[in-house]
Motif scaffolding. Structure first.
Motif, PDB file in Angstrom:
ATOM      1  N   MET A  85       0.860  -1.180   0.000  1.00  0.00           N
ATOM      2  CA  MET A  85       0.000   0.000   0.000  1.00  0.00           C
ATOM      3  C   MET A  85       0.893   1.226   0.000  1.00  0.00           C
ATOM      4  SD  MET A  85      -1.560   0.499   3.873  1.00  0.00           S
ATOM      5  CE  MET A  85      -2.032  -1.208   4.173  1.00  0.00           C
ATOM      6  N   ILE A  86       0.478   2.251  -0.708  1.00  0.00           N
ATOM      7  CA  ILE A  86       1.234   3.504  -0.789  1.00  0.00           C
ATOM      8  C   ILE A  86       0.357   4.620  -0.227  1.00  0.00           C
ATOM      9  CG2 ILE A  86       2.492   5.095  -2.284  1.00  0.00           C
ATOM     10  CD1 ILE A  86       2.762   2.853  -4.312  1.00  0.00           C
ATOM     11  N   ILE A  87       0.920   5.345   0.748  1.00  0.00           N
ATOM     12  CA  ILE A  87       0.190   6.436   1.401  1.00  0.00           C
ATOM     13  C   ILE A  87       1.031   7.702   1.283  1.00  0.00           C
ATOM     14  CG2 ILE A  87      -0.828   7.227   3.578  1.00  0.00           C
ATOM     15  CD1 ILE A  87      -1.006   4.238   4.380  1.00  0.00           C
ATOM     16  N   SER A  91       2.339  10.562   8.539  1.00  0.00           N
ATOM     17  CA  SER A  91       1.623  10.268   9.779  1.00  0.00           C
ATOM     18  C   SER A  91       0.534   9.229   9.559  1.00  0.00           C
ATOM     19  CB  SER A  91       1.030  11.551  10.371  1.00  0.00           C
ATOM     20  OG  SER A  91       0.076  12.118   9.477  1.00  0.00           O
ATOM     21  N   LYS A  92      -0.165   9.290   8.405  1.00  0.00           N
ATOM     22  CA  LYS A  92      -1.188   8.296   8.087  1.00  0.00           C
ATOM     23  C   LYS A  92      -0.550   6.924   7.850  1.00  0.00           C
ATOM     24  CE  LYS A  92      -4.838  11.208   6.102  1.00  0.00           C
ATOM     25  NZ  LYS A  92      -5.662  11.452   4.900  1.00  0.00           N
ATOM     26  N   ALA A  93       0.636   6.941   7.235  1.00  0.00           N
ATOM     27  CA  ALA A  93       1.337   5.681   6.974  1.00  0.00           C
ATOM     28  C   ALA A  93       1.737   5.012   8.283  1.00  0.00           C
ATOM     29  CB  ALA A  93       2.563   5.934   6.107  1.00  0.00           C
ATOM     30  N   LYS A  94       2.248   5.819   9.219  1.00  0.00           N
ATOM     31  CA  LYS A  94       2.640   5.262  10.518  1.00  0.00           C
ATOM     32  C   LYS A  94       1.422   4.746  11.280  1.00  0.00           C
ATOM     33  CE  LYS A  94       6.886   7.941  11.138  1.00  0.00           C
ATOM     34  NZ  LYS A  94       7.569   8.983  11.947  1.00  0.00           N
ATOM     35  N   SER A  95       0.301   5.461  11.186  1.00  0.00           N
ATOM     36  CA  SER A  95      -0.925   5.044  11.843  1.00  0.00           C
ATOM     37  C   SER A  95      -1.438   3.733  11.244  1.00  0.00           C
ATOM     38  CB  SER A  95      -1.993   6.137  11.713  1.00  0.00           C
ATOM     39  OG  SER A  95      -3.229   5.712  12.252  1.00  0.00           O
ATOM     40  N   ALA A  96      -1.357   3.629   9.920  1.00  0.00           N
ATOM     41  CA  ALA A  96      -1.792   2.414   9.230  1.00  0.00           C
ATOM     42  C   ALA A  96      -0.925   1.232   9.647  1.00  0.00           C
ATOM     43  CB  ALA A  96      -1.719   2.615   7.724  1.00  0.00           C
ATOM     44  N   VAL A 109      -7.025  -2.180   6.189  1.00  0.00           N
ATOM     45  CA  VAL A 109      -6.318  -0.912   6.372  1.00  0.00           C
ATOM     46  C   VAL A 109      -6.068  -0.238   5.023  1.00  0.00           C
ATOM     47  CG1 VAL A 109      -4.193   0.164   7.232  1.00  0.00           C
ATOM     48  CG2 VAL A 109      -5.266  -1.710   8.510  1.00  0.00           C
ATOM     49  N   ALA A 110      -5.655  -1.017   4.030  1.00  0.00           N
ATOM     50  CA  ALA A 110      -5.390  -0.458   2.703  1.00  0.00           C
ATOM     51  C   ALA A 110      -6.640   0.189   2.118  1.00  0.00           C
ATOM     52  CB  ALA A 110      -4.869  -1.549   1.768  1.00  0.00           C
ATOM     53  N   LYS A 111      -7.785  -0.434   2.346  1.00  0.00           N
ATOM     54  CA  LYS A 111      -9.045   0.095   1.830  1.00  0.00           C
ATOM     55  C   LYS A 111      -9.455   1.358   2.571  1.00  0.00           C
ATOM     56  CE  LYS A 111     -12.884  -0.080  -0.610  1.00  0.00           C
ATOM     57  NZ  LYS A 111     -12.882   0.151  -2.072  1.00  0.00           N
ATOM     58  N   GLU A 112      -9.356   1.343   3.895  1.00  0.00           N
ATOM     59  CA  GLU A 112      -9.840   2.465   4.701  1.00  0.00           C
ATOM     60  C   GLU A 112      -8.904   3.669   4.664  1.00  0.00           C
ATOM     61  OE1 GLU A 112     -12.250  -0.272   7.996  1.00  0.00           O
ATOM     62  OE2 GLU A 112     -10.514   0.936   8.604  1.00  0.00           O
ATOM     63  N   HIS A 158       5.566   3.559   1.620  1.00  0.00           N
ATOM     64  CA  HIS A 158       5.196   2.191   1.254  1.00  0.00           C
ATOM     65  C   HIS A 158       5.165   1.295   2.490  1.00  0.00           C
ATOM     66  CE1 HIS A 158       6.232   2.818  -3.154  1.00  0.00           C
ATOM     67  NE2 HIS A 158       6.831   3.844  -2.566  1.00  0.00           N
ATOM     68  N   ILE A 159       4.135   0.472   2.559  1.00  0.00           N
ATOM     69  CA  ILE A 159       4.062  -0.579   3.570  1.00  0.00           C
ATOM     70  C   ILE A 159       3.853  -1.895   2.823  1.00  0.00           C
ATOM     71  CG2 ILE A 159       2.845  -1.470   5.586  1.00  0.00           C
ATOM     72  CD1 ILE A 159       1.866   1.363   6.141  1.00  0.00           C
TER      73      ILE A 159
END
Length: 226
Positions: A85-87, A91-96, A109-112, A158-159
């Motif tokens: 998933m790419i954010i 901060s959103k990436a760390k939260s995800a 998580v990728a969807k939301e 990227h996660i």
């Protein structure tokens, strides 16, 4: 539906024999039905690369030399089945990432968070060379079943989820030997085929029969009877 009625030939006792004229007329109108086909007996020689290759033997030294020259062909790279998933926002990436390691499903998580559906995040099996250098390290150092911490690239954060690992490695000479033998024998047979066909044509061109020409260079003659 189809109805069938059977009428036995014994009930037709008044069938009149056709006259000579009627028979002749029918014959003239249907001559093709009464023509016998032309038959011919054939003799032929079939030069087949695969058959020639069976008789070709490649020496051990030549096989080892080919193995050394083509060593890169016999190395399989490690492959990993990966979701990504790419954010855009760090901060959103760390939260995800935090939600995933706490137990929330990667797909959820990728969807939301990123609005990504399963087909968009599934990269399938990839090698290290399929990724940008700044990403490949974290993906190929992680173990199966784990998720990587967010990694930055020019595209965003990227996660990755490592779903499966297929180990790479080098095939040994003994593992590759049958393949090399078959390929090299075929290559040699192709070269020999041209030489053999030229000899055969020369033998026929000298006035000999097909059988005589074939016997001169030890070729088998096949026959098809009428």
């Amino acid at each position: 539906n189809t109805d069938t009625i059977f009428v036995a030939d014994k009930y037709f006792d008044d069938v009149v024999e056709p006259t000579e004229i009627q028979s002749r007329s029918h014959f003239d109108a249907n001559k093709r039905n009464y023509m016998a086909p032309e038959y011919r007996s054939l003799s032929y020689v079939h030069l087949n690369v695969n058959e020639l290759a069976k008789e070709v033997s490649i020496g051990l030294e030549a096989l080892r030399e080919a193995f050394d020259q083509r060593a890169d062909e016999f190395i399989t790279q490690e492959k990993r089945k990966v979701r990504q998933m790419i954010i855009a926002d760090e901060s959103k990436a760390k939260s995800a990432y935090k939600r995933i390691i706490e137990g929330t499903d990667f797909l959820v998580v990728a969807k939301e968070v990123a609005g990504l559906n399963p087909s968009a995040i599934d990269l399938g099996y990839i090698t290290k060379g399929d990724l940008m250098p700044e990403l490949s390290g974290s993906v190929f150092e992680a173990t199966k079943g784990n998720v990587t911490a967010p990694v930055k690239s020019t595209l965003g954060w990227h996660i990755f989820e490592i779903r499966d690992v297929r180990q790479g490695g080098s095939l040994s000479f003994e593992e590759v030997r049958p393949k090399l033998q078959k390929e090299m024998a075929r290559e040699k047979a192709i070269d020999g085929l041209y030489e053999l066909s030229n000899k055969f044509e020369d033998a026929i061109g000298g006035g000999g029969s097909l059988e005589d020409a074939a016997n001169q260079i030890n070729l088998k003659v096949h026959k098809i009877t009428a």
